[in-house]
Design a protein around this motif. Structure first.
Motif, PDB file in Angstrom:
ATOM      1  N   LYS A 241       0.836  -1.210   0.000  1.00 28.87           N
ATOM      2  CA  LYS A 241       0.000   0.000   0.000  1.00 28.87           C
ATOM      3  C   LYS A 241       0.867   1.255   0.000  1.00 28.87           C
ATOM      4  CE  LYS A 241      -3.975  -1.804   2.491  1.00 28.87           C
ATOM      5  NZ  LYS A 241      -4.281  -2.069   3.892  1.00 28.87           N
ATOM      6  N   HIS A 242       1.910   1.218   0.833  1.00 26.48           N
ATOM      7  CA  HIS A 242       2.770   2.408   0.889  1.00 26.48           C
ATOM      8  C   HIS A 242       3.490   2.617  -0.434  1.00 26.48           C
ATOM      9  CE1 HIS A 242       6.295   4.946   2.040  1.00 26.48           C
ATOM     10  NE2 HIS A 242       5.307   5.628   2.573  1.00 26.48           N
ATOM     11  N   HIS A 243       3.932   1.520  -1.018  1.00 22.92           N
ATOM     12  CA  HIS A 243       4.611   1.618  -2.307  1.00 22.92           C
ATOM     13  C   HIS A 243       3.673   2.238  -3.347  1.00 22.92           C
ATOM     14  CE1 HIS A 243       6.175  -0.037  -6.205  1.00 22.92           C
ATOM     15  NE2 HIS A 243       7.248   0.534  -5.710  1.00 22.92           N
ATOM     16  N   ASP A 244       2.448   1.722  -3.402  1.00 27.26           N
ATOM     17  CA  ASP A 244       1.468   2.265  -4.363  1.00 27.26           C
ATOM     18  C   ASP A 244       1.225   3.746  -4.096  1.00 27.26           C
ATOM     19  OD1 ASP A 244       1.328  -0.219  -5.383  1.00 27.26           O
ATOM     20  OD2 ASP A 244      -0.635  -0.736  -4.523  1.00 27.26           O
ATOM     21  N   HIS A 245       1.147   4.088  -2.809  1.00 23.98           N
ATOM     22  CA  HIS A 245       0.907   5.477  -2.446  1.00 23.98           C
ATOM     23  C   HIS A 245       2.047   6.387  -2.912  1.00 23.98           C
ATOM     24  CE1 HIS A 245       0.192   9.120  -0.173  1.00 23.98           C
ATOM     25  NE2 HIS A 245       1.392   8.987   0.363  1.00 23.98           N
ATOM     26  N   ILE A 246       3.293   5.986  -2.654  1.00 21.04           N
ATOM     27  CA  ILE A 246       4.389   6.878  -3.032  1.00 21.04           C
ATOM     28  C   ILE A 246       4.582   6.922  -4.548  1.00 21.04           C
ATOM     29  CG2 ILE A 246       5.634   6.899  -0.819  1.00 21.04           C
ATOM     30  CD1 ILE A 246       7.529   4.828  -1.882  1.00 21.04           C
ATOM     31  N   VAL A 247       4.171   5.862  -5.229  1.00 24.37           N
ATOM     32  CA  VAL A 247       4.240   5.907  -6.694  1.00 24.37           C
ATOM     33  C   VAL A 247       3.186   6.884  -7.229  1.00 24.37           C
ATOM     34  CG1 VAL A 247       3.841   4.610  -8.837  1.00 24.37           C
ATOM     35  CG2 VAL A 247       5.214   3.605  -7.005  1.00 24.37           C
ATOM     36  N   SER A 248       1.928   6.721  -6.775  1.00 22.98           N
ATOM     37  CA  SER A 248       0.857   7.532  -7.352  1.00 22.98           C
ATOM     38  C   SER A 248       0.950   8.998  -6.923  1.00 22.98           C
ATOM     39  CB  SER A 248      -0.513   6.959  -6.971  1.00 22.98           C
ATOM     40  OG  SER A 248      -0.671   7.019  -5.578  1.00 22.98           O
ATOM     41  N   SER A 249       1.502   9.252  -5.736  1.00 20.03           N
ATOM     42  CA  SER A 249       1.585  10.642  -5.275  1.00 20.03           C
ATOM     43  C   SER A 249       2.837  11.356  -5.791  1.00 20.03           C
ATOM     44  CB  SER A 249       1.591  10.679  -3.750  1.00 20.03           C
ATOM     45  OG  SER A 249       2.776  10.070  -3.278  1.00 20.03           O
ATOM     46  N   GLY A 250       3.684  10.607  -6.479  1.00 23.91           N
ATOM     47  CA  GLY A 250       4.916  11.218  -6.990  1.00 23.91           C
ATOM     48  C   GLY A 250       6.022  11.291  -5.952  1.00 23.91           C
ATOM     49  N   GLN A 251       5.728  10.776  -4.745  1.00 19.26           N
ATOM     50  CA  GLN A 251       6.733  10.856  -3.680  1.00 19.26           C
ATOM     51  C   GLN A 251       7.951   9.990  -3.928  1.00 19.26           C
ATOM     52  OE1 GLN A 251       6.141  10.453   0.542  1.00 19.26           O
ATOM     53  NE2 GLN A 251       4.066  11.239   0.302  1.00 19.26           N
ATOM     54  N   LEU A 252       7.742   8.864  -4.611  1.00 20.84           N
ATOM     55  CA  LEU A 252       8.873   7.972  -4.867  1.00 20.84           C
ATOM     56  C   LEU A 252       9.906   8.696  -5.724  1.00 20.84           C
ATOM     57  CD1 LEU A 252      10.101   5.136  -4.478  1.00 20.84           C
ATOM     58  CD2 LEU A 252       8.987   4.459  -6.592  1.00 20.84           C
ATOM     59  N   THR A 253       9.418   9.331  -6.779  1.00 20.18           N
ATOM     60  CA  THR A 253      10.311  10.096  -7.652  1.00 20.18           C
ATOM     61  C   THR A 253      11.017  11.177  -6.851  1.00 20.18           C
ATOM     62  OG1 THR A 253       8.535   9.840  -9.241  1.00 20.18           O
ATOM     63  CG2 THR A 253      10.378  11.216  -9.910  1.00 20.18           C
ATOM     64  N   GLN A 254      10.225  11.852  -6.012  1.00 24.20           N
ATOM     65  CA  GLN A 254      10.783  12.930  -5.200  1.00 24.20           C
ATOM     66  C   GLN A 254      11.859  12.405  -4.236  1.00 24.20           C
ATOM     67  OE1 GLN A 254       7.489  14.938  -3.278  1.00 24.20           O
ATOM     68  NE2 GLN A 254       8.931  16.049  -1.969  1.00 24.20           N
ATOM     69  N   ARG A 255      11.546  11.285  -3.560  1.00 18.34           N
ATOM     70  CA  ARG A 255      12.507  10.694  -2.623  1.00 18.34           C
ATOM     71  C   ARG A 255      13.783  10.278  -3.347  1.00 18.34           C
ATOM     72  NH1 ARG A 255       9.515   7.159   2.144  1.00 18.34           N
ATOM     73  NH2 ARG A 255       7.874   8.662   2.540  1.00 18.34           N
ATOM     74  N   ARG A 256      13.593   9.704  -4.538  1.00 23.71           N
ATOM     75  CA  ARG A 256      14.777   9.220  -5.254  1.00 23.71           C
ATOM     76  C   ARG A 256      15.604  10.377  -5.816  1.00 23.71           C
ATOM     77  NH1 ARG A 256      13.140   3.348  -7.924  1.00 23.71           N
ATOM     78  NH2 ARG A 256      12.962   2.318  -5.903  1.00 23.71           N
ATOM     79  N   THR A 257      14.940  11.463  -6.187  1.00 19.87           N
ATOM     80  CA  THR A 257      15.678  12.649  -6.648  1.00 19.87           C
ATOM     81  C   THR A 257      16.528  13.185  -5.499  1.00 19.87           C
ATOM     82  OG1 THR A 257      13.794  13.177  -8.019  1.00 19.87           O
ATOM     83  CG2 THR A 257      15.432  14.919  -7.741  1.00 19.87           C
TER      84      THR A 257
END
Lengths: 313, 130
Positions: A241-257
């Motif tokens: 769920k958290h993974h899906d959330h950070i993908v859809s909210s753009g947070q994953l990209t942000q965290r990785r940047t």
């Protein structure tokens, strides 16, 4: 082994192991290896597991890894234990809880000592994770040393961070202090069959209520008893769920940047540090500089600007 | 460069006493080595695989049950089979003097019997790790 990076990419487990050693010991070929592996990274889901000593991080990691294996995912584990500041030695004991994973070909476990790093990881953890990522691991667990309150480097290294807590460690004022409780995307209350588990859940909930503003993701609190495999499936679902959330909210990209930026700056600082050691300290130039500064012939600020100007030439 | 000697301390077989292994592990830590300890009742396959994943310089095994003539050489073969040619493999525990030559012939670099000062093991490792 001629070309460690190539053999790693071809699937050699020994090459993966040797690559991590080269990285950790800063062998001459380490940079060349990382350069070659870098294009193959960025696919793995990196899970950080942190919490105080004895909370059950290793046992929980062992069970979670098995759950991912049931789903057909390959798993890398980097487990960090403290290096003695006195002898430089370390007892790396996380594998004791993970012995039944040793012979699983879809799992690779590597123990690392902190070697002087104070943030709960070792300086080379991120690169070890990259090596496992390039090797093709789907999920990579990073288990920190047993942390106190302020070792929060894990949040910079992981996509999702789980804080493992156990009942009976302190009153509710502990829960509103800054530090590791701020970095949990998920809280696991392990040993939840012990007294005080429900009280801890309440205290954490109260802490989360104090956040005030409605956040998109409120960290779930999951009770678990790792050695009985209780709560493990639920935790894996929560990771999803958290993974899906950070993908859809753009947070994953942000965290990785953010992570890429931090890593680049770290690399830059460490290379500047080695330049200074090589050219100023090891050559003995520093002694003359110190003498001159002490005699007030020159001030330290001018000396430092001159060193930097020379370096950038 | 930040090279540290890494040692896997392992208990192959079924005997349940690891006091000796822990004393050795502690002494190796105090000598500045990184010691990976895997706990009791490990199969030779598990020991060899863990040694490979951890890329250790040394595998140090302890056996008190008498199974050393069978288990020690098996670990040597499996570790070498993983491509770990330079890994130093040593053993200790309750091992009769008469068994030692055969173990050495099988590739165990040295055997440390009860009463050995831990410093001797540290020295042996420092001298022999490539």
């Amino acid at each position: 082994m001629e070309d460690i990076a190539q053999e790693l990419l071809n699937g050699s487990r020994l090459a993966l192991s040797r690559a991590i050693t080269a990285i950790e010991n800063e062998y001459d070929n380490a940079t060349a290896i990382m350069k070659k592996l870098y294009p193959h990274t960025g696919h793995a889901y990196v899970l950080g597991i942190t919490g105080p000593p004895g909370a059950g991080k290793s046992t929980l990691t062992d069970k979670l890894a098995k759950e991912y294996r049931k789903q057909g995912k390959t798993v890398g584990i980097v487990a960090i234990d403290p290096t003695s500041p006195f002898s430089g030695g370390a007892i790396l004991g996380d594998r004791i809880r993970m012995n039944s994973l040793t012979l699983d070909e879809g799992v690779f476990i590597r123990s690392m000592g902190t070697r002087g790093s104070l943030g709960g990881l070792s300086h080379k953890t991120a690169d070890a994770v990259k090596a496992m990522d390039a090797f093709g691991m789907d999920v990579i667990f990073v288990e920190t040393v047993g942390v106190g309150q302020s070792e929060v480097d894990i949040v910079k290294a992981a996509d999702t961070t789980m804080v493992v807590l156990i009942p009976g460690m302190g009153d509710d004022i502990q829960a509103i202090k800054a530090g590791i409780l701020e970095i949990g995307d998920i809280f696991a209350i392990n040993k939840a069959d012990h007294d005080g588990a429900d009280k801890l859940v309440t205290e954490l909930n109260m802490m989360l209520d104090l956040d005030g503003v409605m956040k998109e993701w409120r960290p779930p609190i999951i009770k678990a008893v790792a050695n009985q495999n209780i709560g493990v499936t639920e935790l894996v679902e929560t990771f999803k769920k958290h993974h899906d959330h950070i993908v859809s909210s753009g947070q994953l990209t942000q965290r990785r940047t953010e992570r890429t930026k931090n890593e680049m700056l770290d690399l830059l600082s460490s290379n500047i540090g080695s330049y200074i050691t090589r050219n100023i300290v090891d050559t003995g130039k520093i002694d003359k500089m110190v003498e001159d500064i002490k005699a007030h012939k020159i001030d330290p600020y001018t000396v430092v600007s001159e060193i930097l100007q020379n370096m950038l030439k | 460069m930040d090279k540290r000697i890494r040692v896997l301390v392992a208990k192959p077989g079924l005997d349940g006493h690891d006091r000796g292994a822990k004393v050795v592990a502690r002494a190796l830590r105090d000598a500045g080595f990184e010691v990976v300890y895997t706990g009791l009742r490990q199969t030779p396959e598990q020991i060899a695989e863990a040694a490979m994943q951890e890329d250790v310089n040394v595998v140090a095994m302890s056996i008190l049950s008498g199974a050393h003539p069978h288990l020690f050489p098996k670990v040597v073969d499996l570790v070498r089979g993983k491509g770990m040619k330079d890994c130093l493999i040593i053993g200790g525990g309750v091992i009769p003097e008469g068994d030692i030559p055969a173990l050495k012939a099988a590739g165990i670099a040295e055997v440390f019997t009860p009463g050995t000062p831990t410093g001797k093991i540290v020295e042996f490792i420092k001298t022999n790790v490539k």
